[in-house]
Design an enzyme around this catalytic site. Sequence first.
Site, short mmCIF file in Angstrom:
data_model
loop_
_atom_site.label_atom_id
_atom_site.label_comp_id
_atom_site.label_asym_id
_atom_site.label_seq_id
_atom_site.Cartn_x
_atom_site.Cartn_y
_atom_site.Cartn_z
N LEU A 185 -13.35 20.01 -14.29
CA LEU A 185 -13.80 19.62 -12.93
C LEU A 185 -15.10 18.77 -12.62
O LEU A 185 -15.87 19.20 -13.44
CB LEU A 185 -13.68 20.78 -12.05
CG LEU A 185 -12.45 21.71 -11.76
CD1 LEU A 185 -12.87 22.84 -10.85
CD2 LEU A 185 -11.53 20.72 -10.63
N ASP A 186 -14.96 17.85 -11.86
CA ASP A 186 -16.09 16.93 -11.82
C ASP A 186 -17.15 17.82 -11.00
O ASP A 186 -16.97 18.99 -10.39
CB ASP A 186 -15.85 15.68 -10.88
CG ASP A 186 -15.10 14.74 -11.70
OD1 ASP A 186 -15.13 14.90 -12.91
OD2 ASP A 186 -14.11 13.91 -10.93
N PRO A 187 -18.58 17.31 -11.31
CA PRO A 187 -19.47 18.22 -10.41
C PRO A 187 -19.22 18.26 -9.13
O PRO A 187 -19.72 19.76 -8.28
CB PRO A 187 -20.67 17.41 -10.94
CG PRO A 187 -20.39 16.81 -12.10
CD PRO A 187 -19.10 16.74 -12.27
#
Length: 300
Positions: free
Chosen positions: A39-41
């Site tokens: 998951l992206d930040p």
Amino acid sequence: MEPSGVLIINKSEGMTSHDVINKIRRLYSTKRVGHTGTLDPMATGVLVVLVGRAAKAAEYLVADSKAYTATLRLGITTDTEDTTGTVLTRADSLPSCNEVIRAIESFRGDIMQTPPMYSALKVDGKKLCDLARKGVTVEREARRITIHSISAEPTDSESDYILHVSCSSGTYIRTLCADIGTKLGCGGAMASLCRSRTGDFDISSSHTIAELEELDGDSRISLLIPTESLFTSLPAISLPAFYEKLSRSGCEIYQSKIKTSFPIGTRLRMCSSGGDFYALGEVKEYENGSAIKAIKLFDI
């Protein structure tokens, strides 16, 4: 004994998936921690974390469908396809709500999607995102993905719509938002993202890092789900003690001996006579016929 099992984390915004792994390593006192589905930040929601022996399962996991809730922001395009990037264009006007809903619904089904440059995919051993940060753009092949369902809700902002998406693994919601904006002619970018489900794991059964930090060691360990839960879609076979011992030693178990007839290539949950999962097995053709062989032991 080293803790082992599956942990469903509700990742908070601003953390990288690797940040989560480092915290779980500390909380569970083990270096053997992995995860499925980065998951992206800026994204929140379900991150499936594999602790201890469960980390060995990562390479054998079947790609699962996923569900997301996202905010689509129309009227802009960015270099990252989300609102954390540099704005490249701004639209002078926006389409009507009905036009937006029709365009969004047209993405339902099998579609071709080109992975974004800002992604963890590798080309010639280099991550696309690392190349993108250096200003390098490379050709990417479009891939077939499936949008199982997609719906949208308007918000108080004329530019923002809440998307509810169920899709195949490998779908980039950022790119979906950008593609919707392109179809509408006004541009679009993802303004928020929450993964609500991956496979059989739902956000309702997840835990935040903050929650885990409040618990004692035994309570944290009690939250681990058995490794077998990663393979619930696979058929299970219980072996008598004699054949279980042989399989744990690396021997193939001929189907004619145990009266089974699974097709070649079938993967199975191998269990003891008492039903306890101990290995992932696969059916192959051998000199003396079709047999099941353990390809990864989880209960040693």
